[in-house]
Design a protein around this motif. Structure first.
Motif, short mmCIF file in Angstrom:
data_model
loop_
_atom_site.label_atom_id
_atom_site.label_comp_id
_atom_site.label_asym_id
_atom_site.label_seq_id
_atom_site.Cartn_x
_atom_site.Cartn_y
_atom_site.Cartn_z
N ASN A 293 -14.17 48.04 49.64
CA ASN A 293 -14.08 48.79 50.89
C ASN A 293 -14.80 50.13 50.74
OD1 ASN A 293 -11.23 48.97 49.33
ND2 ASN A 293 -11.87 50.97 50.10
N SER A 294 -15.00 50.79 51.85
CA SER A 294 -15.59 52.13 51.81
C SER A 294 -14.65 53.04 51.01
CB SER A 294 -15.73 52.66 53.24
OG SER A 294 -15.78 54.06 53.24
N PRO A 295 -15.21 53.93 50.18
CA PRO A 295 -14.33 54.83 49.41
C PRO A 295 -13.69 55.94 50.24
CG PRO A 295 -16.59 54.85 48.52
CD PRO A 295 -16.62 54.06 49.79
N MET A 296 -13.95 55.97 51.55
CA MET A 296 -13.38 57.03 52.39
C MET A 296 -11.87 56.83 52.56
SD MET A 296 -15.95 58.71 52.58
CE MET A 296 -17.39 58.11 51.72
N GLY A 297 -11.11 57.58 51.81
CA GLY A 297 -9.66 57.40 51.78
C GLY A 297 -9.20 57.13 50.35
N GLY A 298 -10.14 56.78 49.48
CA GLY A 298 -9.83 56.61 48.05
C GLY A 298 -8.85 55.49 47.78
N MET A 299 -9.16 54.27 48.26
CA MET A 299 -8.15 53.21 48.18
C MET A 299 -8.52 52.01 47.31
SD MET A 299 -6.77 53.15 52.08
CE MET A 299 -5.86 54.56 52.71
N GLY A 300 -9.79 51.85 46.94
CA GLY A 300 -10.22 50.62 46.25
C GLY A 300 -9.55 50.42 44.91
N MET A 301 -9.68 51.41 44.03
CA MET A 301 -9.07 51.29 42.71
C MET A 301 -7.54 51.22 42.84
SD MET A 301 -8.76 54.09 39.74
CE MET A 301 -7.76 55.06 40.86
N ASN A 302 -7.01 52.06 43.72
CA ASN A 302 -5.55 52.07 43.91
C ASN A 302 -5.05 50.68 44.29
OD1 ASN A 302 -4.24 55.05 44.03
ND2 ASN A 302 -6.39 55.16 44.59
N SER A 303 -5.74 50.03 45.24
CA SER A 303 -5.24 48.72 45.63
C SER A 303 -5.47 47.69 44.53
CB SER A 303 -5.81 48.26 46.97
OG SER A 303 -7.19 48.24 46.93
N GLY A 304 -6.50 47.88 43.70
CA GLY A 304 -6.69 47.00 42.55
C GLY A 304 -5.54 47.12 41.56
N VAL A 305 -5.07 48.35 41.35
CA VAL A 305 -3.92 48.57 40.47
C VAL A 305 -2.68 47.88 41.08
CG1 VAL A 305 -2.33 50.34 39.60
CG2 VAL A 305 -4.82 50.73 39.50
N HIS A 306 -2.53 48.00 42.40
CA HIS A 306 -1.36 47.38 43.05
C HIS A 306 -1.44 45.85 42.94
CE1 HIS A 306 -1.17 51.22 45.81
NE2 HIS A 306 -1.16 51.49 44.53
N ASP A 307 -2.66 45.29 43.10
CA ASP A 307 -2.83 43.83 42.91
C ASP A 307 -2.36 43.44 41.51
OD1 ASP A 307 -4.35 43.72 45.29
OD2 ASP A 307 -6.27 43.55 44.25
N ALA A 308 -2.86 44.19 40.52
CA ALA A 308 -2.61 43.83 39.12
C ALA A 308 -1.12 43.88 38.81
CB ALA A 308 -3.39 44.77 38.20
N MET A 309 -0.42 44.89 39.34
CA MET A 309 1.02 44.98 39.08
C MET A 309 1.76 43.83 39.76
SD MET A 309 1.58 47.51 37.07
CE MET A 309 3.33 47.85 37.20
N ASN A 310 1.37 43.52 40.99
CA ASN A 310 2.00 42.43 41.72
C ASN A 310 1.79 41.10 40.98
OD1 ASN A 310 2.36 40.27 43.64
ND2 ASN A 310 2.33 41.79 45.29
#
Ligand SMILES: Cc1cc2nc3c(=O)[nH]c(=O)nc-3n(C[C@H](O)[C@H](O)[C@H](O)COP(=O)(O)OP(=O)(O)OC[C@H]3O[C@@H](n4cnc5c(N)ncnc54)[C@H](O)[C@@H]3O)c2cc1C
Length: 399
Positions: A293-310
């Motif tokens: 996704n666009s980095p505007m909001g800073g969410m790509g890596m964060n959601s990847g971390v959330h995927d990995a934990m889930n």
């Protein structure tokens, strides 16, 4: 490590590292394969949101992020002509999280911390210089075909986690589509030691600054300021990265000369794409392999971390015979919901806020943003969404 009794993780970026660590902490053997000869040191993600900090605490990895990062409770939407448009203070959601702030910290530094932590686990085998070419499976297990310096080999395990980034060979080998679009503009990124806080005294450590011709983003990192501009029509990448062009661009923005490029200069394409499925049998995608996704909001890596934990949690349940494989479909439902309905929507809106060219639409969007910031209830809701807490909680409650 018995070769069939392990999870294979393809890719040693943030998503692969977090998946590996979270599995290792459940005593699950992991083989992690990284194509590069050493940890990748791209200067990409910098923003760590509250739920990511909560997950990192769970793994015992949050302290170095907080101690070495820049704690940033306040961030802004601005406009190049009008100045401050809306300011958001994460203190407003301190009843919802132990970390009511963003931390600005380079993703490559998190990677280094995580690689070091993995050294403590004898049941984790990290191999650099291993390019995963494809992933395969049968009823009893999964395998990857790997290219190494002197040929190819097949490595076996019980599950494969595809954490091999946006061009994922794992995703491609499964024939999973990656629908979406690519923006025309790119991001031109410079790092400078110039004191932007002194030049723009009311600016916060994170600021998204709209402009119909050249929008920009300011991020105050522990060692420097990162300033990113939209690319210019017709300007090639080499020109955009030249010192004189960079310095003129920064001087025009800051209203004074003196900012020079240090530490970093790079150009990135911006995409919005979500994989059609996050799972095929024993092979599961996480992070940029599943969504970008666009980095505007800073969410790509964060959601990847959330995927990995889930995913690590669900693989742990299967490992301990507490759940059957269908729990992996729940992983897909939960995490694909976040990618498609939450992160994608928010980052499209943020990017549109920055690059809107139509004057009437621009006026409407600036006014709407001011109205959100000025209304305490809307301010709170906006922060719950932009900090990724609301989307994550909704997803985790899904069956
Ligand atoms: C300019 C920019 C700014 C950003 N800012 C933010 C931000 O502030 N916050 C945020 O949350 N996100 C941000 N992002 C997004 C973030 O960088 C990515 O979402 C994140 O890197 C994804 O992590 P990942 O582990 O899924 O993939 P990657 O970081 O791409 O890691 C994939 C790993 O797999 C390896 N690999 C690739 N192919 C193979 C293969 N075939 N075999 C073995 N290994 C392989 C790669 O070498 C790499 O180490 C930004 C992105 C950009 C471009």
């Amino acid at each position: 490590m018995h070769e069939n009794n392990r999870v294979i993780v393809a890719g040693g970026g943030p998503a692969g590292l977090i998946a590996t660590l979270a599995l290792a902490q459940q005593d699950i053997p992991v083989l992690m394969l990284e194509v590069q000869p050493q940890p990748v040191d791209h200067r990409r993600a910098t923003t760590f949101h509250p739920p990511t900090l909560e997950y990192l605490r769970q793994l015992g990895a949050v302290d170095s992020v907080i101690e070495n990062g820049r704690i940033t409770p306040i961030w802004q939407f601005r406009d190049r002509q009008e100045g401050l448009v809306a300011e958001f203070d994460l203190a407003a959601i301190k009843d919802q999280t132990d970390y009511p702030f963003r931390v600005q910290y380079e993703q490559m530094n998190l990677n280094k911390v995580l690689y070091r932590m993995l050294e403590n686990y004898t049941h984790v085998d990290v191999r650099f210089g291993h390019e995963v070419l494809s992933a395969n499976q049968d009823a009893d297990g999964a395998s990857v075909q790997v290219k190494i310096s002197d040929g190819e080999q097949t490595l076996h395990g019980l599950f494969v986690v595809g954490a091999d980034g946006s061009r994922s060979n794992v995703r491609r080998s499964l024939g999973i589509g990656f629908e979406g679009f690519t923006y025309e503009e790119k991001i031109v990124q410079y790092g400078t030691h110039f004191d932007i806080g002194a030049a723009l005294p009311d600016v916060s450590g994170v600021a998204y600054i709209s402009d119909p011709d050249e929008w920009c983003v300011l991020l105050h990192l522990p060692e420097y300021w990162r300033i990113s501009f939209s690319s210019r029509d017709g300007e090639d990448d080499e020109t955009a990265l030249r010192d004189d062009i960079a310095e003129a661009r920064m001087a025009a923005f800051l209203g004074q000369s003196g900012a020079t490029v240090a530490l970093q200069r790079s150009i990135w394409r911006i995409h919005q794409r979500v994989a059609d499925d996050f799972r095929k049998g024993r092979i599961v995608l996480v992070g940029d392999a599943a969504h970008i996704n666009s980095p505007m909001g800073g969410m790509g890596m964060n959601s990847g971390v959330h995927d990995a934990m889930n995913l690590a949690d669900k693989l742990g349940q299967i490992w301990r015979s507490e759940a059957d494989h269908s729990v992996l479909d729940r992983y897909t439902r939960q995490r694909r919901y976040v990618a498609q309905e939450d992160v994608r929507q928010q980052t499209i809106r943020n990017t549109k806020f920055l690059n809107e060219k139509d004057p009437a639409a621009r006026r409407e969007s600036l006014d709407a943003m001011r109205a959100v910031a000025d209304n305490p209830q809307k301010h709170h809701t906006f922060l719950m969404n932009s900090s990724m807490l609301a989307g994550l909680r909704t997803a985790n409650a899904m069956d």
